[in-house]
Design an enzyme around this catalytic site. Structure first.
Site, PDB file in Angstrom:
ATOM      1  N   ASP A  44       0.212  38.183 -36.157  1.00 22.60           N
ATOM      2  CA  ASP A  44       0.767  37.053 -36.757  1.00 22.60           C
ATOM      3  C   ASP A  44       0.123  35.927 -36.701  1.00 22.60           C
ATOM      4  O   ASP A  44       0.711  34.660 -37.262  1.00 22.60           O
ATOM      5  CB  ASP A  44       2.222  37.354 -36.249  1.00 22.60           C
ATOM      6  CG  ASP A  44       3.224  36.664 -37.127  1.00 22.60           C
ATOM      7  OD1 ASP A  44       2.832  36.235 -38.087  1.00 22.60           O
ATOM      8  OD2 ASP A  44       4.504  36.268 -36.642  1.00 22.60           O
TER       9      ASP A  44
ATOM     10  N   GLU B  22      -2.254  34.595 -37.980  1.00 20.85           N
ATOM     11  CA  GLU B  22      -3.348  34.857 -38.970  1.00 20.85           C
ATOM     12  C   GLU B  22      -3.764  33.526 -39.643  1.00 20.85           C
ATOM     13  O   GLU B  22      -4.887  33.664 -40.141  1.00 20.85           O
ATOM     14  CB  GLU B  22      -2.630  35.927 -40.051  1.00 20.85           C
ATOM     15  CG  GLU B  22      -1.991  34.930 -41.144  1.00 20.85           C
ATOM     16  CD  GLU B  22      -0.625  34.204 -40.664  1.00 20.85           C
ATOM     17  OE1 GLU B  22      -0.235  34.767 -39.578  1.00 20.85           O
ATOM     18  OE2 GLU B  22      -0.285  33.463 -41.223  1.00 20.85           O
TER      19      GLU B  22
ATOM     20  N   LYS C  69       6.955  40.419 -38.420  1.00 16.69           N
ATOM     21  CA  LYS C  69       8.054  39.568 -38.042  1.00 16.69           C
ATOM     22  C   LYS C  69       9.122  40.251 -38.202  1.00 16.69           C
ATOM     23  O   LYS C  69       9.817  40.975 -38.983  1.00 16.69           O
ATOM     24  CB  LYS C  69       8.199  38.449 -39.407  1.00 16.69           C
ATOM     25  CG  LYS C  69       6.921  37.408 -39.003  1.00 16.69           C
ATOM     26  CD  LYS C  69       7.259  36.250 -39.861  1.00 16.69           C
ATOM     27  CE  LYS C  69       5.756  35.431 -39.819  1.00 16.69           C
ATOM     28  NZ  LYS C  69       5.610  34.833 -38.649  1.00 16.69           N
TER      29      LYS C  69
ATOM     30  N   ARG D  46      -4.771  30.692 -38.410  1.00 13.45           N
ATOM     31  CA  ARG D  46      -5.903  30.188 -37.872  1.00 13.45           C
ATOM     32  C   ARG D  46      -7.183  30.921 -37.707  1.00 13.45           C
ATOM     33  O   ARG D  46      -8.391  30.607 -38.020  1.00 13.45           O
ATOM     34  CB  ARG D  46      -5.607  30.049 -36.191  1.00 13.45           C
ATOM     35  CG  ARG D  46      -5.410  31.453 -35.320  1.00 13.45           C
ATOM     36  CD  ARG D  46      -4.592  31.357 -33.987  1.00 13.45           C
ATOM     37  NE  ARG D  46      -3.397  30.741 -34.123  1.00 13.45           N
ATOM     38  CZ  ARG D  46      -2.236  30.706 -33.088  1.00 13.45           C
ATOM     39  NH1 ARG D  46      -3.129  30.591 -31.687  1.00 13.45           N
ATOM     40  NH2 ARG D  46      -1.234  30.333 -33.187  1.00 13.45           N
TER      41      ARG D  46
ATOM     42  N   LYS E 191      -4.237  25.712 -45.314  1.00 13.83           N
ATOM     43  CA  LYS E 191      -3.746  27.131 -45.162  1.00 13.83           C
ATOM     44  C   LYS E 191      -3.136  27.776 -46.251  1.00 13.83           C
ATOM     45  O   LYS E 191      -2.283  26.970 -46.873  1.00 13.83           O
ATOM     46  CB  LYS E 191      -2.769  27.128 -43.844  1.00 13.83           C
ATOM     47  CG  LYS E 191      -2.339  28.795 -43.549  1.00 13.83           C
ATOM     48  CD  LYS E 191      -1.412  28.777 -42.257  1.00 13.83           C
ATOM     49  CE  LYS E 191      -0.676  30.322 -42.323  1.00 13.83           C
ATOM     50  NZ  LYS E 191       0.088  30.253 -40.972  1.00 13.83           N
TER      51      LYS E 191
HETATM   52  N1  BES Z   1       3.280  31.120 -40.420  1.00 10.28           N
HETATM   53  C1  BES Z   1       3.563  31.306 -39.195  1.00 10.28           C
HETATM   54  C2  BES Z   1       4.140  29.873 -38.645  1.00 10.28           C
HETATM   55  C3  BES Z   1       5.577  29.411 -39.209  1.00 10.28           C
HETATM   56  C4  BES Z   1       6.674  29.712 -38.446  1.00 10.28           C
HETATM   57  C5  BES Z   1       5.482  28.725 -40.313  1.00 10.28           C
HETATM   58  C6  BES Z   1       7.945  29.076 -39.098  1.00 10.28           C
HETATM   59  C7  BES Z   1       6.633  27.986 -40.849  1.00 10.28           C
HETATM   60  C8  BES Z   1       7.821  28.265 -40.330  1.00 10.28           C
HETATM   61  C9  BES Z   1       2.452  31.575 -38.272  1.00 10.28           C
HETATM   62  O1  BES Z   1       1.570  32.245 -39.227  1.00 10.28           O
HETATM   63  C10 BES Z   1       2.862  32.584 -36.988  1.00 10.28           C
HETATM   64  O2  BES Z   1       3.501  33.552 -37.678  1.00 10.28           O
HETATM   65  N2  BES Z   1       2.735  31.836 -36.158  1.00 10.28           N
HETATM   66  C11 BES Z   1       3.182  32.451 -35.067  1.00 10.28           C
HETATM   67  C12 BES Z   1       2.156  32.516 -33.981  1.00 10.28           C
HETATM   68  C13 BES Z   1       2.241  33.336 -32.802  1.00 10.28           C
HETATM   69  C14 BES Z   1       2.059  34.767 -33.200  1.00 10.28           C
HETATM   70  C15 BES Z   1       1.264  33.018 -31.578  1.00 10.28           C
HETATM   71  C16 BES Z   1       4.501  31.852 -34.650  1.00 10.28           C
HETATM   72  O3  BES Z   1       4.648  30.567 -34.588  1.00 10.28           O
HETATM   73  O4  BES Z   1       5.440  32.564 -34.135  1.00 10.28           O
HETATM   74 ZN    ZN Z   2       1.301  32.353 -41.102  1.00  8.16          ZN
HETATM   75 MN    MN Z   3       2.004  34.503 -38.967  1.00  8.36          MN
END
Ligand code: BES
Ligand code: ZN
Ligand code: MN
Length: 494
Positions: free
Chosen positions: A342, A344, A271, A346, A259
């Site tokens: 968010d 993104e 965020k 995947r 990724k």
């Molecule tokens: N990049 C984040 C995940 C992440 C969180 C990486 C903390 C490192 C530290 C990912 O893109 C994300 O935002 N995931 C969301 C998914 C949700 C919207 C289903 C998450 O984990 O909150």
């Molecule tokens: Zn991310």
């Molecule tokens: Mn994200």
């Protein structure tokens, strides 16, 4: 810094600091250690008694030896119970000794540890522990902090003829350090453009084939999911494909897919403050580990073909941004309702996995800082592992154990895919909060047909807030050593 394997007995070694590893509760100064203690006028015995050193893992002590002695400092380090000795214990113990020696301004360090598995494996992990512990990233500081002496030479006692293992360790460490540097650098320094430049540099350093797909190329391939994420950024997306081909016929053909979000603002599902948005430069740690592994593999030259792939972009907001609810079509024709911009990673991985799957390889692994849910489940030190193939999952178990990197296998619970059902599209990109790292893995699975596949959610361990053994505070380079071990492993693909 130079590493020198030597047969010089510890009794005769001369230099700044001599480090001796002890097993727990067998701190007997007999044989050559009794002679050494005598030579050092009883300093070794005094040190052990004074700090009540018992040899427990992570215990260590250092003291000055009286002037006129052939060594300046003596270090004792605990290795735990002999039956529990692991390579990782030695990697960490070596890191401890190197940090102590550096702090005490030693230029030369002698390491006297017992052998674990083989002399080669022992020399390799000692070298890795020291290289990784002493690396300091000061690229963004205005001043260097190297005051006085720095470690110049490490002698590995009792480990002669391990030169090749030491070289291997240094090549792997250079890969880990590349990954750390890419992750640590902020999003105004590492961008999709600089990631492409790094790939170009790696290709020329290691003789890789390189293909960089620009936006138009990705459009032609129908990569609607990746391009949906990229569309709000002012920077061009870069789909990077590096290929390592061995000289002869490859024993296996593998893909490593990372990724590569150089920044993740969340998009219009932005965020919130407190969500760690200021940390989202780390969201390309999967791509960083992929590049780090490429650097190491490019030098190690195994008889395995490896494709290193990353769909690199930023997840931003602008008038061109995806609307929450938009429906995208990925390059395998599947449609996705983006109920959360968010989620993104995947989306970018979907098109990268379809691309890798079409290459007709023996196995695909992807690494991604994919979900906060995985961090909630497994904490900061353990990554999640999902796999459609028990054989490849078993290969990863071996590779990660040798690497000293922790993974925990998680279920691909098909029933949970119901949470991704959409009314008008084939699927949504986000399910309910419970089991969030599992639905993320099930989403990715829709984009891999028959190739055995492993998904690694590394959101936790790619960063550490404080110094931790051979990881200094900041980016850890997590994943590189496991990937390299996996590629080198002799385990036949099931
Ligand atoms: N990049 C984040 C995940 C992440 C969180 C990486 C903390 C490192 C530290 C990912 O893109 C994300 O935002 N995931 C969301 C998914 C949700 C919207 C289903 C998450 O984990 O909150
Ligand atoms: Zn991310
Ligand atoms: Mn994200």
């Amino acid at each position: 810094m130079e590493f020198k394997p030597t047969q010089t007995p510890r009794l005769e070694w001369t230099g700044d600091a001599l480090a001796i590893g002890f097993f727990e509760d067998v701190i007997e100064l007999t044989g050559d250690l009794a002679q050494l203690d005598e030579k050092l006028a009883g300093t070794l015995k005094e040190l052990i008694n004074e700090v009540e050193f018992k040899g427990a893992v992570a215990n260590s002590a250092i003291t000055r030896v009286g002037s006129g002695s052939p060594i300046r400092k003596i270090i004792v380090v605990g290795l735990g119970k002999p039956d529990d000795l692991k390579l990782e214990t030695l990697r960490r113990a070596a890191a401890t000794c190197a940090r102590l020696a550096k702090k005490e301004k030693c230029k030369t360090l002698g390491i006297s540890f017992p052998i674990c598995h083989t002399p080669d494996a022992t020399a390799q992990v000692i070298t890795e522990g020291i290289e990784l512990a002493l690396y300091q990233d000061r690229r963004f500081k205005s001043e260097s902090d190297e005051k006085g002496a720095i470690l110049e030479q490490i002698d590995l006692l009792g480990l002669s003829n391990t030169e090749a293992a030491i070289t291997r360790a240094r090549q792997i460490s250079a890969g880990v350090i590349l990954a750390r540097e890419l992750v640590a650098a902020p999003a105004n320094s590492v961008t999709p453009i600089t990631m492409a430049e790094t790939a170009i540099a790696l290709a020329s350093e290691c003789g890789f084939e390189l293909e960089i797909l620009e936006q138009e190329d990705c459009e032609k391939l129908g990569m609607g999911a990746f391009l949906g994420v990229a569309q709000a950024s002012d920077l061009p997306p870069k789909f990077i494909h590096l290929i390592y081909k061995p000289a002869g016929i490859p024993r296996r053909k593998l893909a490593i897919v990372g990724k590569g979000l150089t920044f993740d603002s969340g998009g219009l599902n932005i965020k919130a403050t407190g969500s760690g948005i200021e940390m989202m430069k780390i969201d390309m740690a999967g791509a960083a580990a992929t590049f780090g592994a490429a650097k190491a593999i490019g030098h190690l030259k195994p008889d395995v073909e490896v494709h290193f792939i990353s769909a690199v972009t930023e997840n931003m907001i602008s008038g061109k941004a995806m609307h929450p609810g938009d429906i995208l079509t990925a390059s395998n024709g599947k449609t996705i309702e983006v109920n959360n911009t968010d989620a993104e990673g995947r989306l970018t991985l979907a098109d990268a996995l379809v691309f890798a799957d079409k290459l007709g390889l023996d196995a695909i692994v992807d690494l991604a800082t994919l979900t906060g849910a995985c961090v909630i489940a497994l904490g900061d030190d353990i990554a999640g592992l999902w796999s459609t193939d028990d054989g490849v999952a078993a290969q990863f178990a071996i590779a990660s154990e040798l690497a000293g990197e922790k993974f925990w296998r998680m279920p691909l619970e098909e029933k949970y895919f119901e949470g991704l059902k959409a009314i008008h599209a084939d699927m949504k990109n986000t399910g309910p909060r419970p089991g969030g790292s599992i639905t993320a893995a099930l989403f990715l699975k829709q984009f891999v047909k028959d190739t055995p596949w492993v998904h690694l959610d590394i959101a936790g361990p790619v960063w550490t807030e404080k110094d931790n053994n051979y990881n200094s505070a900041g980016a850890t380079g997590f994943g590189v050593r496991t990937l390299v071990n996996w590629v080198l492993s002799d385990v036949v693909n099931s």
